[in-house]
Design an enzyme around this catalytic site. Structure first.
Site, mmCIF file in Angstrom:
data_model
loop_
_atom_site.group_PDB
_atom_site.id
_atom_site.type_symbol
_atom_site.label_atom_id
_atom_site.label_comp_id
_atom_site.label_asym_id
_atom_site.label_seq_id
_atom_site.Cartn_x
_atom_site.Cartn_y
_atom_site.Cartn_z
ATOM 1 N N LYS A 126 -1.171 3.081 -0.780
ATOM 2 C CA LYS A 126 -1.709 3.269 -2.124
ATOM 3 C C LYS A 126 -2.049 1.952 -2.833
ATOM 4 C CE LYS A 126 1.941 5.884 -2.853
ATOM 5 N NZ LYS A 126 2.934 6.853 -3.309
ATOM 6 N N ASP A 156 9.191 11.054 -2.663
ATOM 7 C CA ASP A 156 8.849 11.952 -3.782
ATOM 8 C C ASP A 156 8.655 13.399 -3.328
ATOM 9 O OD1 ASP A 156 6.525 11.119 -2.488
ATOM 10 O OD2 ASP A 156 5.327 10.886 -4.302
HETATM 11 C C1 BGC Z 1 3.225 7.616 0.893
HETATM 12 C C2 BGC Z 1 4.224 8.753 0.864
HETATM 13 C C3 BGC Z 1 4.229 9.397 -0.513
HETATM 14 C C4 BGC Z 1 2.828 9.794 -0.901
HETATM 15 C C5 BGC Z 1 2.750 10.465 -2.258
HETATM 16 C C6 BGC Z 1 1.864 8.075 0.404
HETATM 17 O O1 BGC Z 1 0.996 6.979 0.301
HETATM 18 O O2 BGC Z 1 3.081 7.116 2.216
HETATM 19 O O3 BGC Z 1 5.522 8.291 1.195
HETATM 20 O O4 BGC Z 1 5.082 10.503 -0.493
HETATM 21 O O5 BGC Z 1 1.986 8.662 -0.902
HETATM 22 O O6 BGC Z 1 3.245 9.672 -3.262
#
Ligand code: BGC
Length: 493
Positions: free
Chosen positions: A194, A229
Site C-alpha cells: 500500500k 485487520d
Molecule cells: C496487506 C494486508 C491487509 C490489507 C488490507 C494489504 O496490502 O497486505 O495485510 O490486510 O492490505 O488492509
C-alpha cells in the site's frame, strides 16, 4: 502531530494529491481530431468479467488456497497462521486497548468490556494521520510516532474506563501488512504494501519494534495480540454473530481471512489447538491467477514501488482504481480529442485522480453531468463537454465493475473451498462474510457489482444463505477482544 476523533474518511486512506496546486497548462498539442471510442471499446473488452472467467478466478482462488496451506511458498497466497484459535465468545471483560496501523492513518481505541450481559460498556478512539515522510522514513521514526500517539491517548483515560490496580494495560495491535506470525503476540514483517516503504522493518518482529518505541516513550503497556485487520474484523463481527466465517477488507488495500480446520492445514504438521480450528490470513492481495489485466494495469504495476507483487490488490482495491482510470483517460487525451486539442498536464501526474473522485463522478445523475465536469476541472484542470463526461463515467464504471466482480469471485473461491471440505456446512446454512474498508463502505456501485458476481456464481438459492455484511470498524474492537482472550491475567472466558 494532529489528533482528531473523526471516523475514517473515504479519502483519508489514499495518497495525498500533491499536484493540486500545479498551474493549468497543456503538454502536447494535436492537430487531428480523433474519437476516444475505440479505446473505450478495447478497455471494456479487456476488462470483461463474464461468468466463465469469474468461475475460473473462484476455482483458482480455491486451489491456490490449498497449495498455500500445503507448504510455505506453495502458492501466491501465503495462507498465514494467525495463532487465533478461538474467536470472541461475548464473555470478555475489562479494559483493553487497540492500536491499528494499516493506511495513512493510525487509530487508537480503548474499550471497556462487560461480558455477556453488558457487552461493550464504552469505547473511545482517536485517529492520527501519518505524515507522508514517515511512510518513507525509518522504522524507528514511524514506531516512535505511533507510540507517542498512543501515550497521549492513554493519558486521557477516565470516566467509564477502569483498570484494576496492579495491572498493565493490554493492547490488541492490528498491523495490516503481510506478517509471518510466530505466536499470537509476535510476527515478522514480510514486506510493506500500500505504498509504504519504511526502511528497517521488513524481517523484524513488529511487536518488538513497537515495544522498543513504547520503552523510549516510557509507556508501560503490553501487546497481548498481534492481528491482521481482516482477522480483527472477523473477531469483531463474530462477537455479535456466530455465523461469521469469513472477513474481507476492501479499502486502500485488500485481504481476506476465514475459519479453517487444523486438519486441513498440511503445513502445520500435527500442531493442535483446543478448538481444532484456527483463522487463516490468506493475504489474497497477492493472488494473480487468470485476472483480466490491461496495458494500463501493467504500466501502473511497473511504476509501483512493488512491481510484480499484489496484483489482485492492484486490480480491485481503493489505492489503485482511480489511478487505473487516470491512465486510461491520459491515453484517451493523448490519442483523441476527448479533452480538446491538447493533453491536460495535470492528468499526467500519478495518483492525481483518486478512487473517491471516481466514486463521486459515478454518483452524478444530472443530465449535464455537472459534478463530473467540476471534478475533472478541479482534479485534472480540464474543461469537458457532455460527451467527454459520459465517456469518463463509462471508464470509471468499467474499472469499478471489474474490481467489484473479481472481489466477488474471490469471496466465492474462499466459500467454495470451505464448502468442499465441510460438505454442506457453508452453503447449506446461513453463512456471514463480514466486510470492512472504505471502498466497500462508500462505493455503492462497487458493492452492487460484488454482490452481483456472488449471486451469478452461486445461483439465487445458495446466495440467499450467504450474507455479505458490512461490519463497520469491527477490526479495532476485534483486536481489543483478542487482547482480552489472550490476556496474561486470570480470566474465565
Ligand atoms: C496487506 C494486508 C491487509 C490489507 C488490507 C494489504 O496490502 O497486505 O495485510 O490486510 O492490505 O488492509
Amino acid at each position: 502531530m494532529s489528533l482528531s476523533a473523526t471516523s475514517p474518511a473515504f479519502g483519508s486512506f489514499y495518497p495525498s494529491r500533491s499536484h493540486r496546486a500545479m498551474p493549468r497548462f497543456t503538454m502536447a498539442v494535436r492537430s487531428r481530431e480523433l474519437t476516444a471510442t475505440p479505446i473505450l471499446t478495447k478497455l471494456q473488452k479487456d476488462c470483461a468479467t463474464p461468468l466463465p472467467l469469474l468461475r475460473h478466478v473462484a476455482d483458482a482462488m480455491a486451489s491456490d488456497m490449498r497449495a498455500g496451506l500445503s507448504a510455505d511458498g506453495g502458492s501466491d497466497l501465503k495462507m498465514i497462521l494467525s495463532y487465533v484459535d478461538s474467536l470472541p465468545s461475548g464473555n470478555e471483560k475489562g479494559l483493553f486497548y487497540a492500536l491499528d496501523l494499516g493506511g495513512t492513518n493510525f487509530r487508537v481505541l480503548r474499550v471497556q468490556l462487560g461480558g455477556k450481559e453488558e457487552r461493550v460498556i464504552a469505547t473511545e478512539f482517536e485517529q492520527v494521520s501519518i505524515p507522508q515522510d514517515f511512510m518513507f522514513g525509518t522504522s524507528e521514526k514511524l514506531f516512535d510516532f505511533i507510540a507517542s500517539g498512543l501515550a497521549k491517548f492513554a493519558q486521557n483515560e477516565g470516566g467509564k474506563f477502569h483498570l484494576p490496580s496492579g495491572r498493565i494495560r493490554e493492547i490488541g495491535f492490528t498491523f495490516s501488512f503481510p506478517v509471518k506470525q510466530t505466536s499470537i503476540d509476535s510476527g515478522i514483517l514480510i514486506k510493506w504494501t500500500k505504498g509504504f516503504a519504511v526502511s528497517g522493518t521488513a524481517g523484524r518482529d513488529v511487536v518488538a519494534c513497537l515495544n522498543e518505541a513504547m520503552e523510549r516513550q516510557g509507556l508501560d503497556m503490553r501487546v497481548s495480540a498481534l492481528v491482521n485487520d481482516s482477522v480483527g474484523t472477523l473477531a469483531g463481527a463474530r462477537y455479535w454473530d456466530d455465523d461469521v466465517m469469513v472477513a474481507v477488507i476492501l479499502g486502500t488495500g485488500t485481504n481476506a481471512c476465514y475459519v479453517e480446520r487444523l486438519a486441513a492445514i498440511p503445513k502445520l504438521q500435527g500442531q493442535m489447538s483446543s478448538t481444532g480450528e484456527t483463522i487463516i490470513n490468506t493475504e489474497w492481495g497477492a493472488f494473480s491467477n487468470g485476472l483480466p489485466l490491461t496495458v494500463y494495469d501493467r504500466e501502473m504495476d511497473n511504476a509501483s514501488i512493488n512491481p510484480g507483487e499484489q496484483i489482485f490488490e492492484k486490480t480491485i482495491s481503493g489505492m489503485y482504481l482511480g489511478e487505473i482510470v487516470r491512465r486510461v483517460l491520459l491515453k484517451m487525451a493523448e490519442d483523441s480529442d476527448l479533452f480538446g486539442a491538447s493533453v491536460p498536464a495535470k492528468l499526467a501526474a500519478p495518483h492525481v485522480l483518486r478512487t473517491p473522485d471516481i466514486c463521486a463522478m459515478q454518483q452524478d445523475n444530472s443530465d449535464d453531468l455537472q459534478a463530473v465536469g467540476s471534478i475533472l476541472y478541479n482534479v485534472a484542470g480540464v474543461e469537458s463537454n457532455l460527451r467527454a463526461r459520459s465517456i469518463v463515467v463509462e471508464v470509471c464504471d468499467t474499472i469499478v465493475q471489474r474490481g467489484g466482480r473479481l472481489a466477488g469471485a474471490g469471496i466465492v473461491g474462499i466459500l467454495q473451498k470451505m464448502e468442499e471440505d465441510s460438505k454442506g456446512l457453508i452453503f447449506g446454512k446461513r453463512t456471514v462474510v463480514a466486510m470492512d474498508g472504505g471502498l466497500y463502505e462508500n462505493y455503492p456501485q462497487y458493492r452492487e457489482y460484488l454482490q452481483g458476481a456472488v449471486t451469478d456464481l452461486l445461483g439465487t438459492d445458495i446466495s440467499n444463505n450467504v450474507i455479505i455484511e458490512h461490519s463497520k470498524d469491527g477490526s479495532g474492537i476485534g483486536a481489543a477482544l483478542l487482547a482480552a482472550s489472550n490476556s496474561k491475567y486470570e480470566h474465565d472466558y
